[in-house]
Motif scaffolding. Structure first.
Motif, short mmCIF file in Angstrom:
data_model
loop_
_atom_site.label_atom_id
_atom_site.label_comp_id
_atom_site.label_asym_id
_atom_site.label_seq_id
_atom_site.Cartn_x
_atom_site.Cartn_y
_atom_site.Cartn_z
N ALA A 107 -0.44 0.32 -5.72
CA ALA A 107 -1.01 0.27 -4.37
C ALA A 107 -2.48 0.65 -4.39
CB ALA A 107 -0.24 1.20 -3.44
N SER A 108 -3.34 -0.23 -3.92
CA SER A 108 -4.77 0.06 -3.84
C SER A 108 -5.07 0.76 -2.52
CB SER A 108 -5.58 -1.24 -3.92
OG SER A 108 -5.32 -2.05 -2.78
N SER A 109 -6.28 1.33 -2.41
CA SER A 109 -6.67 2.01 -1.17
C SER A 109 -6.67 1.05 0.01
CB SER A 109 -8.06 2.63 -1.34
OG SER A 109 -9.02 1.65 -1.68
N MET A 110 -7.07 -0.21 -0.23
CA MET A 110 -7.07 -1.20 0.84
C MET A 110 -5.66 -1.46 1.35
SD MET A 110 -8.42 -5.15 0.74
CE MET A 110 -10.03 -4.66 0.20
N ARG A 111 -4.70 -1.57 0.41
CA ARG A 111 -3.32 -1.83 0.80
C ARG A 111 -2.73 -0.63 1.55
NH1 ARG A 111 -3.83 -6.99 0.58
NH2 ARG A 111 -4.29 -7.81 -1.49
N LEU A 112 -3.07 0.58 1.10
CA LEU A 112 -2.55 1.78 1.77
C LEU A 112 -3.10 1.86 3.19
CD1 LEU A 112 -2.79 4.38 -1.13
CD2 LEU A 112 -0.70 3.44 -0.12
N MET A 113 -4.34 1.44 3.40
CA MET A 113 -4.91 1.44 4.73
C MET A 113 -4.17 0.46 5.64
SD MET A 113 -8.89 1.12 5.78
CE MET A 113 -9.22 2.48 4.68
N GLN A 114 -3.82 -0.70 5.10
CA GLN A 114 -3.05 -1.67 5.88
C GLN A 114 -1.66 -1.12 6.19
OE1 GLN A 114 -4.27 -4.92 2.93
NE2 GLN A 114 -3.92 -6.08 4.79
N LEU A 115 -1.09 -0.37 5.24
CA LEU A 115 0.22 0.23 5.46
C LEU A 115 0.16 1.22 6.61
CD1 LEU A 115 3.16 0.71 4.62
CD2 LEU A 115 2.32 2.39 2.95
N VAL A 116 -0.88 2.05 6.66
CA VAL A 116 -1.04 3.02 7.75
C VAL A 116 -1.09 2.29 9.09
CG1 VAL A 116 -2.71 4.60 8.79
CG2 VAL A 116 -2.10 4.83 6.38
N ALA A 117 -1.82 1.18 9.15
CA ALA A 117 -1.92 0.42 10.39
C ALA A 117 -0.56 -0.13 10.82
CB ALA A 117 -2.92 -0.72 10.23
N ARG A 118 0.19 -0.64 9.86
CA ARG A 118 1.49 -1.21 10.17
C ARG A 118 2.52 -0.13 10.55
NH1 ARG A 118 2.76 -6.38 8.46
NH2 ARG A 118 4.80 -5.91 9.39
N LEU A 119 2.38 1.08 10.02
CA LEU A 119 3.28 2.16 10.43
C LEU A 119 3.11 2.44 11.92
CD1 LEU A 119 2.93 4.69 7.45
CD2 LEU A 119 4.91 3.25 8.00
N TYR A 120 1.89 2.37 12.40
CA TYR A 120 1.66 2.54 13.84
C TYR A 120 2.19 1.34 14.61
CZ TYR A 120 -0.59 2.69 18.36
OH TYR A 120 -0.81 2.68 19.72
N GLU A 121 1.90 0.14 14.12
CA GLU A 121 2.28 -1.07 14.83
C GLU A 121 3.80 -1.26 14.88
OE1 GLU A 121 1.14 -5.83 14.69
OE2 GLU A 121 0.31 -4.44 13.24
N ASP A 122 4.49 -1.00 13.76
CA ASP A 122 5.92 -1.28 13.66
C ASP A 122 6.81 -0.10 14.04
OD1 ASP A 122 4.83 -3.56 12.64
OD2 ASP A 122 6.02 -3.61 10.81
N PHE A 123 6.31 1.15 13.87
CA PHE A 123 7.14 2.32 14.09
C PHE A 123 6.61 3.25 15.19
CE2 PHE A 123 8.14 0.99 9.79
CZ PHE A 123 9.52 1.15 9.70
N ASP A 124 5.46 2.92 15.79
CA ASP A 124 4.84 3.79 16.79
C ASP A 124 4.59 5.20 16.25
OD1 ASP A 124 4.58 1.92 18.80
OD2 ASP A 124 6.55 2.34 19.67
N VAL A 125 4.21 5.28 15.00
CA VAL A 125 3.94 6.56 14.36
C VAL A 125 2.51 6.57 13.86
CG1 VAL A 125 4.48 8.03 12.38
CG2 VAL A 125 6.33 7.05 13.72
N ILE A 126 1.76 7.62 14.22
CA ILE A 126 0.37 7.74 13.76
C ILE A 126 0.34 8.54 12.47
CG2 ILE A 126 -1.90 8.68 14.27
CD1 ILE A 126 -1.40 8.10 17.20
N VAL A 127 -0.19 7.94 11.42
CA VAL A 127 -0.33 8.58 10.12
C VAL A 127 -1.79 8.52 9.74
CG1 VAL A 127 0.35 8.54 7.69
CG2 VAL A 127 2.00 7.86 9.45
#
Length: 545
Positions: free
Chosen positions: A33-53
């Motif tokens: 996992a690259s830093s760019m991919r992890l940043m996209q993951l953080v965004a999707r955690l908010y979008e899909d799970f309503d959780v702010i990380v």
């Protein structure tokens, strides 16, 4: 932890991180996992799970199991939902159509507006070769709809009572100014050479920031059913990530318009908050100020006298890294437990140490800075170039140095929301008209997932291409791109200091350094530096000849 959460997260990680099989108990970084991919993951955690990380929470050795437990814990604490993200909360408070102060990331480019060469150097853009029956009338409609969808593309930049601000211009006021600059070069003896020359001239545009659009779109016909489409925009408007945002949006609109004609209504404009990427903490500021309490010494790679005023005239050199496949690098990356970006950055840092004779090396590294879902598909300036500083200790094993670089990059990314322009002002560095304040060299690693795109619906084949720009932001910038199993280098260099032959030699030294690391990562840093310097001395007579 519920089975549903774990399964949804596993599917999400496979999609974003592009990992065929995610091991839930293993570090995501170790799994590639690259830093760019992890940043996209953080965004999707908010979008899909309503959780702010916060991005800083996943930049370490976190696992899928840890993320799943954290998601469930926060969903339970928040009653299954999350508060609005800071970006959207700010958007809700903003008066419609009113001026908004520039973000601290934008202020750096506002300051450059008085110096024409700098403005041209900080134009951004992308070019594509399109094969097929391109419908220019539909392309014009696509442009209009994209500008309607993305407010940043119609912003005006000006001063109000001495304060630099931006103001969103209504579509009704700007639509008549939107155009495609179409040129037929198909009868030219060398259409692509002429296209490259005209592209270079377009990149020299000095935009009037108070009169949008602050971008240009050109279409050159270079043969039968062959077109080059280029987009150039001043950096204050947006960053390079928006290339993918616009590329996806343009493709979707083109397909829809070809199928159904003019849409009955325009889609809702994407919410825009230019300050979404600059909300930092006191801890972020303290970390950066401590890191640069003693300013780094400037690096000198060229024997030529440096111009008294910084020159932004530059060229680019492209080269595939022959024999150094991504799969070979993956093996070393896994053994060292680092990311590919950390591994390739470490090699560049060592190269600069070898070429300059300085052990204390600071390199600019772009940080995507789009950790919230609401800015993932927004055209805007969020990328922050971070000054990453490393000390090359000669007795340390190269593998340990690479791990140290990995740790330093993770820490820099954790504090990456702190604007580098603010750091330079806080440090009160002396003005140098012929150098950048903290670093003169930039490095970027990028995984290219868009190579050749063929759309059966529109019968078009699209390939991203490089065309000369005639500018260089820094003394030397190295961009390493992974496409499948291939690694390519693009070196952007200032012509006042380097020739193409010298730049080609730098890339050759970089390749040799990577080859040595692949052969033996236990070699010491001092031995690596000596190897590069010996190659430089050996090549000098050939360069002079």
């Amino acid at each position: 932890m519920s089975t549903d959460t774990a399964q949804r997260l596993a599917t999400l990680c496979k999609e974003i991180l592009r990992i065929d099989h995610v091991r839930p108990e293993a570090s995501l970084v170790l799994q590639g996992a690259s830093s760019m991919r992890l940043m996209q993951l953080v965004a999707r955690l908010y979008e899909d799970f309503d959780v702010i990380v916060d991005l800083s929470e996943v930049m370490g050795e976190v696992t899928l199991d840890w993320i799943a437990a954290m998601v469930e814990e926060r969903r339970a604490a928040d009653g299954g939902g999350a508060a609005p993200t800071p970006a959207l909360a700010e958007e809700a408070r903003r008066p419609a159509g009113g001026p908004v102060p520039l973000s601290e990331l934008q202020l750096a480019f506002w300051e450059m507006r008085r110096y024409a060469p700098a403005m041209a150097a900080y134009n951004e853009g992308v070019s594509h070769l399109v094969k097929g029956d391109l419908d220019l009338a539909v392309c014009k409609k696509v442009l209009v709809e994209l500008v309607a969808l993305q407010p940043a593309l119609r912003n005006a930049y000006l001063e109000v009572d001495g304060v630099p601000v931006q103001r969103e211009v209504p579509m009704a006021e700007i639509e008549s100014s939107l155009k495609l600059e179409v040129t037929d070069l198909s009868a030219h003896p060398d259409p692509m050479a002429e296209c490259a020359a005209q592209h270079r001239a377009m990149y020299a545009t000095r935009f009037d920031l108070s009169a949008p659009p602050c971008f240009r779109v050109a279409v050159w016909k270079v043969g039968e059913r062959r077109w080059v489409v280029s987009w150039v925009v001043y950096h204050i408007v947006t960053d390079w990530w928006a290339v993918d945002v616009l590329r996806r949006g343009a493709a979707k609109l083109y397909r829809a318009l070809m199928a159904a004609g003019v849409p009955e209504s325009r889609p809702s404009a994407v919410p825009q908050d230019p300050h979404a990427g600059t909300r930092f903490t006191a801890d972020d500021e303290a970390w950066w100020l401590a890191k640069f309490q003693t300013p780094p010494r400037p690096l000198t790679l060229s024997s030529r006298p440096r111009p008294l005023i910084k020159s932004y005239a530059g060229e680019m050199y492209l080269q595939e890294l022959q024999g150094i496949s991504a799969s070979r690098m993956e093996g070393l990356r896994e053994r060292l437990a680092v990311t590919m970006s950390s591994l390739t950055y470490a090699a560049f840092s060592l190269l600069l140490a070898a070429l300059s004779g300085e052990d204390d090396v600071t390199v600019g590294v772009p940080f995507l800075n789009r950790q919230h879902a609401d800015v993932q598909d927004t055209v805007g300036l969020f990328v922050n170039s971070l000054p990453v500083r490393m000390k090359a200790e000669h007795g340390v094993a190269a593998g340990d140095y690479i791990r140290a670089c990995h740790g330093e990059l993770l820490e820099a990314f954790r504090h990456g929301r702190y604007p580098s322009f603010r750091l330079m002002r806080q440090l009160k560095l002396p003005t140098r008209f012929n150098r950048a304040p903290l670093y003169d060299h930039l490095f970027s690693y990028y995984e290219n997932t868009v190579v050749d795109v063929v759309c059966d619906q529109t019968k078009l084949a699209v390939t991203e291409i490089e065309l000369p720009r005639g500018t260089s932001k820094y003394d030397l910038s190295l961009f390493v791109t992974r496409t499948g199993d291939r690694l390519d280098c693009k070196a952007e260099y200032t012509t006042a200091l380097f020739s193409q032959e010298e730049t080609a030699a730098f890339v050759s030294h970089y390749q040799a350094l990577l080859e040595r690391l692949l052969t033996d990562s236990s070699v010491t840093v001092g031995e690596l530096l000596a190897t590069v310097r010996a190659r430089v001395q050996h090549s000098l007579p050939q360069q002079r000849a």
